[in-house]
Design a protein around this motif. Sequence first.
Motif, PDB file in Angstrom:
ATOM      1  N   LEU A  69       1.038  -1.419   0.055  1.00 10.03           N
ATOM      2  CA  LEU A  69      -0.057   0.435   0.115  1.00 10.03           C
ATOM      3  C   LEU A  69       0.815   0.805  -0.385  1.00 10.03           C
ATOM      4  O   LEU A  69       2.106   1.278   0.466  1.00 10.03           O
ATOM      5  N   ASN A 101      -9.090   9.166  -4.611  1.00 10.53           N
ATOM      6  CA  ASN A 101      -8.353   8.432  -3.464  1.00 10.53           C
ATOM      7  C   ASN A 101      -8.124   9.088  -2.600  1.00 10.53           C
ATOM      8  O   ASN A 101      -6.728   8.038  -1.702  1.00 10.53           O
ATOM      9  N   ASP A 110      -1.717   4.462  -3.947  1.00 13.01           N
ATOM     10  CA  ASP A 110      -3.753   4.018  -3.757  1.00 13.01           C
ATOM     11  C   ASP A 110      -4.231   4.536  -2.939  1.00 13.01           C
ATOM     12  O   ASP A 110      -4.998   4.762  -2.763  1.00 13.01           O
TER      13      ASP A 110
END
Length: 205
Positions: free
Chosen positions: A24, A60, A43
């Motif tokens: 991540l 995001n 991400d």
Amino acid sequence: MKTCYIVGAGDNRATSFCPDEEDLVIAADGGLEILQKRGIPVDLILGDFDSLGYIPKEENLILHPVRKDETDLMLACREGLARGYRSFCLYGSLGGDRLSHTVANFQLLTWLADQGARGTLYGKGCEVSLLREERITFPGGNSGFLSLFAWGGEAEVSVKGLSYELQNALLTDHYPLGVSNEFCGRDGEITVHRGDVLLILEKTS
């Protein structure tokens, strides 16, 4: 172990990594600009964006208020923990214009350890991590300096294979006995028998 990479707005001259598919990558505020320049896919983007200077338009994104009790890096660590990550690499977490944020990130290492996780801070030629009642080893090819600082009280430490060796030595948080040890071509070993210790690795080349 899958890793959560977090990039903040501090000194990012050392920021270079290649995440795997299960890792991540979180941009904490101004860290977004660095990740974009490095071509590293992001991400998740979060923060109050006072460092970046504008609020990104990406989907995001998690926006936090400027007035809050936690730093953007700590909020990013919370997100990583909530998603099941226990290994954290924090870039842009040392140096920079504000010493207070570097000290806050030292404390963040302790907080991560309290959550059953491990974090490492990365800066130019420098890495900082927290050792808690554990043993680690270093291969003989290492070079540079290694410093150990008792963190949050006293710590009992043994050091083998480095320039200065210790056997069940007592480190305190008010006397820097463990500063500037040095690799010397041998396999090294550090054992923290009791307490917490900040481990600072400084490369010489």
